[in-house]
Design an enzyme around this catalytic site. Sequence first.
Site, PDB file in Angstrom:
ATOM      1  N   LYS A  89       0.885  -1.121   0.052  1.00 49.49           N
ATOM      2  CA  LYS A  89       0.000  -0.092   0.163  1.00 49.49           C
ATOM      3  C   LYS A  89       0.832   1.268  -0.099  1.00 49.49           C
ATOM      4  O   LYS A  89       0.361   2.214  -0.566  1.00 49.49           O
ATOM      5  CB  LYS A  89      -0.986   0.020   1.171  1.00 49.49           C
ATOM      6  N   GLU A 111      -9.345   5.959   3.242  1.00 48.66           N
ATOM      7  CA  GLU A 111     -10.340   4.808   3.926  1.00 48.66           C
ATOM      8  C   GLU A 111      -9.347   3.853   4.078  1.00 48.66           C
ATOM      9  O   GLU A 111      -8.225   3.656   3.509  1.00 48.66           O
ATOM     10  CB  GLU A 111     -11.383   4.389   2.769  1.00 48.66           C
ATOM     11  N   SER A 377       1.699  -9.766  -0.618  1.00 46.30           N
ATOM     12  CA  SER A 377       1.328  -8.276  -0.485  1.00 46.30           C
ATOM     13  C   SER A 377       1.583  -7.559   0.871  1.00 46.30           C
ATOM     14  O   SER A 377       1.566  -6.463   0.905  1.00 46.30           O
ATOM     15  CB  SER A 377      -0.031  -7.938  -1.226  1.00 46.30           C
TER      16      SER A 377
END
Length: 393
Positions: A89, A111, A377
């Site tokens: 991210k 968010e 991830s």
Amino acid sequence: MDTRNRRGYFGEFGGRFVPETLVPALEELERAYEHIKGDPAFWEEFNALGRDYIGRPTPLYHARRLSEYIGGAQVLLKREDLCHTGAHKINNALGQGLLARRMGKQRVVAETGAGQHGVATAAACALLDLECVVFMGSVDMERQSPNVRRMRLLGAEVRPVEAGSATLKEAISEALRDWVTHVADTYYLLGSVVGPHPYPTLVRDFQAVIGREAREQVMSAYGRLPDRIVACVGGGSNAMGIFYPFLDAPVPLIGVEAAGKGLDADTHSATLVKGRPGVLHGTRSYLLQDAHGQIEPTHSIAPGLDYPGVGPEHSFLRNTGRVQYVAVDDAGALESFRLLSRLEGILPALEPSHATFHAMSLAREMPKEGLVLVNLSGRGDKDIGIVAEALGL
């Protein structure tokens, strides 16, 4: 390779279905992004921070013990869990944070579901001296409490969302509502390849560093492309990040959704496996909805996969057949988490644990010299409480 065939669309999917108030803001964002795409100074700063702040390139790791245990093909892990803040991210959060600063926006809203995007956004905002507000469903705040504390320690305000299922869908809705009322000075830093144009393209482009690195690394180490590439899919940013640079290559790509407790009723989050096209959060894509178009409840043990929609480019790739989408249930994700922890000393996040489980199933049926590449991830620190409770530890 750009899969769009008209502005903001991937085949019939995508677009910009938003209140009139947001159209100028989205057009401003599109202009700003088109400008920085051709600005070497922007990418020089982005790449330098990728190296020195995020820790890129992340390693390509041969999971030898896991591969031996499976008894088939070799499993390779793209170690995005080793990025600063613990997941992929941060690539997108830092890229959009730099873009927000270029646009003169001093306030950022975001968010988060699993909390990783929230943590990444909070870190990027701290680095770039931007005010940060993160919306998070109250259910997710409870099951991902370590990430809530991390966001607050990084200086972000975390606002709980109580509406609906109090998970990622509602967090996105609240962030969009905030943006509508503060358009002039606020940047909405969306965390996945969802939402109105240009977000699906913009987020994909910042995450494509994963696939570019992986392609170079596997060619350097093995002299050829992998036989399969597997990634988990919630909204779909990590999957698009690794898939996009391989779309023009003769490599099967597999996206793994959450089958939850089973592919019946409201016990899963398998949007591409079980959903139908519709509009949610400003974009047309596959959704989990009833016969009347109402969004159905979802479930996944992995908070980052607990979402009833998916990025529009994934919907396009599903319909064209370029990517195969499957689903793995909670039990499979927990088994994958356990095996990777015990055999490789790696605590994976529950989200990519879905992908690793399916990769193991593929590898068992392949020859020993085969290569299965998984995008790992994120790391599993945030999920220890969930896993410990589920496994009775």
